[in-house]
Enzyme design. Structure first.
Site, PDB file in Angstrom:
ATOM      1  N   HIS A 114      -5.738  -0.560   5.502  1.00  0.00           N
ATOM      2  CA  HIS A 114      -5.509   0.322   6.669  1.00  0.00           C
ATOM      3  C   HIS A 114      -6.580   0.220   7.766  1.00  0.00           C
ATOM      4  CE1 HIS A 114      -8.143   2.699   4.119  1.00  0.00           C
ATOM      5  NE2 HIS A 114      -7.162   3.207   3.390  1.00  0.00           N
ATOM      6  N   HIS A 160       1.697   5.122  -2.083  1.00  0.00           N
ATOM      7  CA  HIS A 160       1.352   6.178  -3.038  1.00  0.00           C
ATOM      8  C   HIS A 160       2.655   6.814  -3.526  1.00  0.00           C
ATOM      9  CE1 HIS A 160      -2.954   6.040  -1.963  1.00  0.00           C
ATOM     10  NE2 HIS A 160      -2.502   5.742  -0.749  1.00  0.00           N
ATOM     11  N   LEU A 161       2.997   6.587  -4.781  1.00  0.00           N
ATOM     12  CA  LEU A 161       4.230   7.143  -5.336  1.00  0.00           C
ATOM     13  C   LEU A 161       4.018   8.513  -5.982  1.00  0.00           C
ATOM     14  CD1 LEU A 161       5.981   4.020  -6.903  1.00  0.00           C
ATOM     15  CD2 LEU A 161       6.502   5.173  -4.742  1.00  0.00           C
ATOM     16  N   ARG A 162       2.757   8.935  -6.152  1.00  0.00           N
ATOM     17  CA  ARG A 162       2.398  10.268  -6.666  1.00  0.00           C
ATOM     18  C   ARG A 162       2.826  10.526  -8.116  1.00  0.00           C
ATOM     19  NH1 ARG A 162      -1.220  10.694  -2.815  1.00  0.00           N
ATOM     20  NH2 ARG A 162      -0.494  11.458  -0.796  1.00  0.00           N
ATOM     21  N   HIS A 183       0.843  -1.208   0.000  1.00  0.00           N
ATOM     22  CA  HIS A 183       0.000   0.000   0.000  1.00  0.00           C
ATOM     23  C   HIS A 183       0.869   1.246   0.000  1.00  0.00           C
ATOM     24  CE1 HIS A 183      -4.081   1.740   1.424  1.00  0.00           C
ATOM     25  NE2 HIS A 183      -3.401   2.648   0.740  1.00  0.00           N
ATOM     26  N   ASN A 207      -4.222   6.455  -7.429  1.00  0.00           N
ATOM     27  CA  ASN A 207      -4.737   7.834  -7.391  1.00  0.00           C
ATOM     28  C   ASN A 207      -3.665   8.843  -7.803  1.00  0.00           C
ATOM     29  OD1 ASN A 207      -3.337   7.392  -5.003  1.00  0.00           O
ATOM     30  ND2 ASN A 207      -4.629   8.750  -3.795  1.00  0.00           N
ATOM     31  N   ASP A 263       0.723   2.625   3.756  1.00  0.00           N
ATOM     32  CA  ASP A 263      -0.105   3.691   3.186  1.00  0.00           C
ATOM     33  C   ASP A 263       0.749   4.952   3.010  1.00  0.00           C
ATOM     34  OD1 ASP A 263      -2.238   5.066   2.146  1.00  0.00           O
ATOM     35  OD2 ASP A 263      -3.386   5.176   4.005  1.00  0.00           O
ATOM     36  N   ASP A 296      -8.328   3.195  -4.106  1.00  0.00           N
ATOM     37  CA  ASP A 296      -7.876   3.673  -2.806  1.00  0.00           C
ATOM     38  C   ASP A 296      -7.776   5.193  -2.737  1.00  0.00           C
ATOM     39  OD1 ASP A 296      -6.825   3.138  -0.105  1.00  0.00           O
ATOM     40  OD2 ASP A 296      -5.144   4.252  -0.909  1.00  0.00           O
TER      41      ASP A 296
END
Length: 422
Positions: free
Chosen positions: A230, A61-63, A59, A93, A303, A150
């Site tokens: 989460h 988020h690499l953006r 989980h 996302n 996360d 997510d």
């Protein structure tokens, strides 16, 4: 010839229930049977260190693409390597959303020579808008192994159920953000004593619990798997426990901040402690630890959610999220191993072996023939988390200034050292 010997190291491999001090051998990127040492071999002195399978963080988020001022694939995997993470699942996302083959191709290309292996979760709905389903077969063909919206729940239960039914046939894992948005209603922190004290709108625990219940029911009704993201509340832990006892195909993760911190830290009015789900009560924190101990919660994920300092400047207006890959193992060792009843085998299982199985990827083992993804750890090293020394772009860690016990000193990806502590 690419050969490596880690001598006199404590080997922790849950798949074999192996916990012993020995030499660990690597040949051409894989764990090997013992061989005779030569002058050409690379040798690492592992005395006093632990070798465990490289962590699998399902989980993250690499953006990237679209928000590279917060993080990108290269800096994100640098941070991963610094925390012993050798495989990660990036969430969809981004901007544009990971809802088509083109974005997947971009990520795969950029991640080719990175310090951690990047796996991809495609979105369940186009643009994460919850209206139009994505082409799951096309996402799988392009290289996605996971599915999620997510950051938001999939509002339409029929779309969610359809994805859950198709995913097993495609060899994909559905990971669910469980939240009832009507109940959450724009809240900022946990609804309770701290929201009242600070005069800030809270998010009731029921918002998560109701979302968790829906996904469990969909999994039960359709006899298909679901992975719950989460988990932060006592009630959600209990619902997942009962569902497992009832034979529902549910797995679940929690994050280090949920078993380490509580809503009390929000009195500082520091947005680095704001994430969604929010930090909860001490009762919830203890329930999370109990869930990890009895197998209700299958794994620990971060996360990892980078934001700039400008993003996080205003406590109430800041976006949710905190970074976590560089501190996740340290937090687990500090709270669960040194101050709890968890063994090193337990920690490695929660953070490597089990998440690898949930994602159906080749990771999480140090048995002969496995990929030589290794975290070398000094489990007794005490250190203070210095946000300015972290390796990602953003510094929004909820563990800043905390004393930890246990630190990754080297990370090895397919037999090559990709991180070494200064």
């Amino acid at each position: 010839m690419n050969r490596l010997i880690i001598e006199n190291v404590r080997i922790i491999s849950p798949e074999e229930q192996r916990d012993e001090v020995a030499n660990l051998y690597v040949n051409n990127g894989r764990i090997a049977d013992p061989f005779r040492k030569t002058e050409q071999d690379t040798v690492i002195d592992g005395t006093g260190l632990v070798a465990m399978p490289g962590l699998v963080d399902l989980h993250v988020h690499l953006r990237d693409p679209g928000q590279e001022e917060k993080e990108d694939i290269i800096t994100g995997t640098n941070a991963a390597a610094a925390g012993g993470v050798t495989s990660l699942l990036c969430m969809p996302n981004t901007n544009p959303t990971i809802d088509n083959a083109g974005v997947i191709s971009y990520i795969k290309e950029k991640a080719k020579n990175c310090k951690s292996r990047v796996y991809i979760a495609g979105s369940i709905t186009m643009g994460l808008e919850g209206k139009e389903p994505t082409d799951l077969k096309a996402l799988r063909k392009a290289g996605a192994i996971g599915l999620s919206d997510d950051g938001r729940p999939v509002l339409d239960p029929e779309i969610m159920a359809s994805a859950m039914k198709k995913a097993p046939e495609l060899g994909m894992t559905v990971v669910a953000h469980c939240e009832d948005l009507e109940l959450a209603d724009g809240g900022k922190i946990n609804e309770g004593k701290m929201s009242k004290k600070l005069g800030i709108k809270g998010i009731p625990a029921e918002a998560e619990d109701k979302g968790t219940k829906r996904e469990i029911n969909l999994a039960k009704e359709n006899n298909v798997p679901i992975h719950v993201c989460h988990v932060s509340t006592k009630t959600s832990v209990q619902m997942i426990r009962e569902a497992k006892e009832d034979g529902v195909k549910v797995t679940a993760e929690t994050a280090p901040h949920y078993f380490t911190l509580t809503e009390d830290v929000l009195e500082k009015r520091d947005a680095d402690y704001r994430m969604n789900p929010p930090l909860r009560t001490e009762e919830d924190r203890l329930a999370i630890i109990e869930g990890l101990a009895d197998g209700t919660l299958d794994c620990i994920a971060t996360d990892h959610a980078p934001h700039t300092e400008e993003d996080k400047k205003d406590f109430e207006k800041a976006p949710n999220g905190s970074i976590g890959m560089e501190t996740s193992l340290a937090a687990a060792l500090t709270v669960l191993y040194h101050n709890g009843d968890f063994s090193l085998l337990d920690i490695a299982k929660l953070m490597s072996t089990t998440p690898a199985k949930i994602l159906k990827i080749n990771a999480g083992s140090l048995k002969t023939g496995a990929l030589a993804d290794i975290a070398l750890v000094d489990v007794d090293k005490e250190w203070i988390v210095d946000r300015d020394k972290l390796h990602g772009k953003s510094k929004n860690t909820p563990f800043k200034g905390m004393k930890m016990k246990g630190k990754v000193v080297k990370t090895i990806l397919e037999g090559k050292v990709v991180f070494e502590e200064d």
